[in-house]
Every structure is written in structure tokens, then in C-alpha cells.
Design an enzyme around this catalytic site. Structure first.
Site, PDB file in Angstrom:
ATOM      1  N   GLU A 106     -54.063 141.232 -37.911  1.00 50.55           N
ATOM      2  CA  GLU A 106     -53.329 140.033 -37.481  1.00 50.55           C
ATOM      3  C   GLU A 106     -52.907 140.179 -36.023  1.00 50.55           C
ATOM      4  O   GLU A 106     -52.536 141.269 -35.587  1.00 50.55           O
ATOM      5  CB  GLU A 106     -52.100 139.896 -38.395  1.00 50.55           C
ATOM      6  CG  GLU A 106     -51.312 138.634 -38.217  1.00 50.55           C
ATOM      7  CD  GLU A 106     -50.161 138.518 -39.245  1.00 50.55           C
ATOM      8  OE1 GLU A 106     -50.349 138.855 -40.436  1.00 50.55           O
ATOM      9  OE2 GLU A 106     -49.077 138.103 -38.832  1.00 50.55           O
ATOM     10  N   ASP A 108     -50.315 138.182 -33.476  1.00 50.97           N
ATOM     11  CA  ASP A 108     -49.248 137.173 -33.573  1.00 50.97           C
ATOM     12  C   ASP A 108     -48.601 136.757 -32.267  1.00 50.97           C
ATOM     13  O   ASP A 108     -48.268 137.609 -31.438  1.00 50.97           O
ATOM     14  CB  ASP A 108     -48.031 137.766 -34.324  1.00 50.97           C
ATOM     15  CG  ASP A 108     -48.283 137.966 -35.783  1.00 50.97           C
ATOM     16  OD1 ASP A 108     -49.118 137.265 -36.329  1.00 50.97           O
ATOM     17  OD2 ASP A 108     -47.612 138.847 -36.360  1.00 50.97           O
ATOM     18  N   GLU A 110     -45.026 134.522 -31.950  1.00 49.82           N
ATOM     19  CA  GLU A 110     -43.992 133.755 -32.651  1.00 49.82           C
ATOM     20  C   GLU A 110     -42.932 133.380 -31.633  1.00 49.82           C
ATOM     21  O   GLU A 110     -42.442 134.233 -30.893  1.00 49.82           O
ATOM     22  CB  GLU A 110     -43.341 134.575 -33.767  1.00 49.82           C
ATOM     23  CG  GLU A 110     -44.186 134.682 -35.005  1.00 49.82           C
ATOM     24  CD  GLU A 110     -43.436 135.359 -36.149  1.00 49.82           C
ATOM     25  OE1 GLU A 110     -42.697 134.668 -36.875  1.00 49.82           O
ATOM     26  OE2 GLU A 110     -43.589 136.577 -36.299  1.00 49.82           O
TER      27      GLU A 110
END
Ligand SMILES: *[C@@H]1O[C@H](CO)[C@@H](O)[C@H](O)[C@H]1NC(C)=O
Length: 287
Positions: A106, A108, A110
């Protein structure tokens, strides 16, 4: 009208028609209607302007989200995002690439909202084989709610590079497999995004609560572009010299990244010995 000027006019019309056709097919290539499915939140996620704009909303009942139809294995993936304006404290806009399963990889982004006038936190993380703990957090040097800004991931066999604000690198996760650090290189990933409420952790451990009187909270997306392997597109062209397949940070980019990390980084997992009493992750001791 002479016959030659009539022929010229007809030719001009043909050219214009071809141009309109080309513009239509090019626009379709970057359309949210073609590239994404809404997966959460029903009508809180809206695809507008003939597929050129997508908005996610969060209200008291639910957030919303979407995911790409295609999976990608390496690529240069750009998205323009305009974050929730005003009092966005408690909201999280997640934008990430992820594969499936317990040992997933993953990558990311955010964005943690904040009170009006207070800065967002950009939280990043990289998971390999199901293991994360590689958080790096930043402040942004621009207001991410006023305009759309491009957030990019360049993921090739040697690097996972994060770029923000229109080409400034902020993070470079290198392939250190030869030193025993797992690297995401075999599991295809989809692109995901969601807007949700996280006032239990995102605001300094729940200190500030989401102000529901300001709901619905809305984030907007446009300009998705995937130059990637997978997704039905051939990727051989990217492997030419100068393509993203071989891209690394040149000296100028390294300087830019140092500037960001020196001035805007607020957390680095390699600098948090308290959190890792058994020792920092192995890449932290590799220069
Ligand atoms: C919100 O702003 C305050 C004050 O600048 C800062 O200390 C805090 O970390 C910010 N919160 C988030 C979630 O970014």
C-alpha cells in the site's frame, strides 16, 4: 463563393470535426466514469461534468469513496485534489494505492483536516507484505483547500516516490531488497479514495470533534492520469529513457525534497526510537 474556397471551407470543417473527435476521445481517457467505481456512500459520491469532476461528501450518517476499475503494477499516477475547506477538523481524505489481502502492499496519502485557518497534516505511509509503520507526516506550504493541486506517485521497480504540489518530491522509498527490506513489486494495486470521519484519532487523539453543523464536508477530484503498467494500457513506452520507469530523483529534486523535509516534515518513523523499542526498521540505518 468560388469552388476553391468552398473546398477550403469543407476541408476546414473536416479538420474541426477531427479535432472535436480527438478532444472527445482524449477526455474520455481521463474520465472518472471510465476509470472509477463509486464503492461507498451512495449519492454522496458524485461524478459530474461528463466524468471530468468527482466529489466526495461526508455527513453525519456516512462518508463516501471510490476505487479504480483497473489494477496497476508500477506507474506514474496523478490526481488533482481540492480538500475540504473551512473547519475540516476530524475529517480525513485518504488517497492511496493498495493491493488486496493480508500481505498487501500500500502507498498512502492521507489528509487530516483541521480547524479553519489551521494547517492540514499530510500523513504518508508505505506498506510492504502487509507491514506498515513507515509514517512520515508533513505540513503543506500552500492552502490545499483553495485550489486543485496535483498529488502524484511514481512507482517503479527501484523507487516509490511521492510528489505533491505540482512536482515537488516529498518522500522517496527506495528498493532496498538487497539489504533485506521488502519492496512492493509483485502485487498490482488499485487506486482508492475516501472521505470519512476520524475525529477519534485524527485530531490529536480526539481532542477536537467534527463540527457537524458544517456538514456536508466535500472534497473534489479531477485530472486523474495513469501512465501505468496495467489498466489495459501498454507500458513499454514508459521504459524508454526519460520515462517514469527509470525515473530517480536528480540533484535538483533531491534538493527540493530536502527543503520540504527540513521545513515541513513533522514526523518521521526513523526518528521515533521510543515507538520502536526493539529497534528502528532496517531501512532507517541505511544511508
Ligand atoms: C491543527 O493545527 C494545530 C495548530 O497549528 C496543530 O498543532 C495540529 O497538529 C493540527 N492538527 C492536524 C490534524 O493537522
Amino acid at each position: 463563393m468560388s469552388s476553391s474556397s468552398a473546398a477550403a471551407a469543407a476541408a476546414a470543417v473536416r479538420v474541426a470535426m477531427v479535432a472535436v473527435f480527438l478532444m472527445a476521445t482524449m477526455a474520455a481517457g481521463g474520465s472518472f466514469l471510465e476509470d472509477f467505481d463509486v464503492t461507498w456512500g451512495d449519492s454522496r459520491a458524485k461524478i459530474l461534468e461528463n466524468g471530468q469532476l468527482l466529489t466526495l461528501a461526508l455527513d453525519r450518517t456516512s462518508g463516501s469513496g471510490f476505487q479504480s476499475k483497473h489494477e496497476y503494477l508500477f506507474g506514474k499516477i496523478d490526481m488533482q485534489i481540492k480538500l475540504v475547506p473551512g473547519n475540516s477538523a476530524g475529517t480525513v481524505t485518504a488517497y492511496y494505492l493498495s493491493s488486496m489481502g493480508a500481505t498487501h502492499d500500500e502507498i498512502d496519502f492521507e489528509f487530516l483536516g483541521n480547524l479553519s485557518g489551521e494547517p492540514y497534516t499530510l500523513h504518508t505511509n508505505v506498506y510492504t507484505q502487509g507491514k506498515g509503520d513507515r509514517e512520515m507526516q508533513f505540513r503543506l506550504w500552500f492552502d490545499p483547500t483553495k485550489d486543485f493541486h496535483t498529488y502524484s506517485i511514481i512507482w517503479n521497480p527501484k523507487h516509490v516516490m511521492y510528489f505533491t504540489v505540482d512536482g515537488t518530491p516529498i518522500r522517496d522509498f527506495k528498493n532496498l531488497e538487497s539489504r533485506g527490506v521488502a519492496f512492493p513489486r509483485s502485487q498490482p494495486m488499485r487506486v482508492y479514495s475516501s472521505l470519512w470521519n476520524a475525529d477519534d484519532w485524527a485530531t490529536r487523539g480526539g481532542l477536537v470533534k467534527t463540527d457537524w453543523s458544517k456538514a456536508p464536508f466535500v472534497a473534489a477530484y479531477r485530472g486523474f492520469r495513469a501512465e501505468a503498467c496495467g489498466g489495459g494500457r501498454p507500458c513499454e513506452a514508459s521504459k524508454s529513457k526519460g520515462g517514469w520507469w527509470n525515473q530517480e530523483l536528480d540533484l535538483t529534486s533531491q534538493g527540493r525534497m530536502q527543503w520540504v523535509q527540513r521545513n515541513f516534515m513533522i514526523y518521521h518513523y526513523c526518528h521515533d526510537a521510543k515507538r520502536f523499542p526493539q529497534g528502528l526498521l532496517p531501512e532507517c540505518s541505511i544511508p
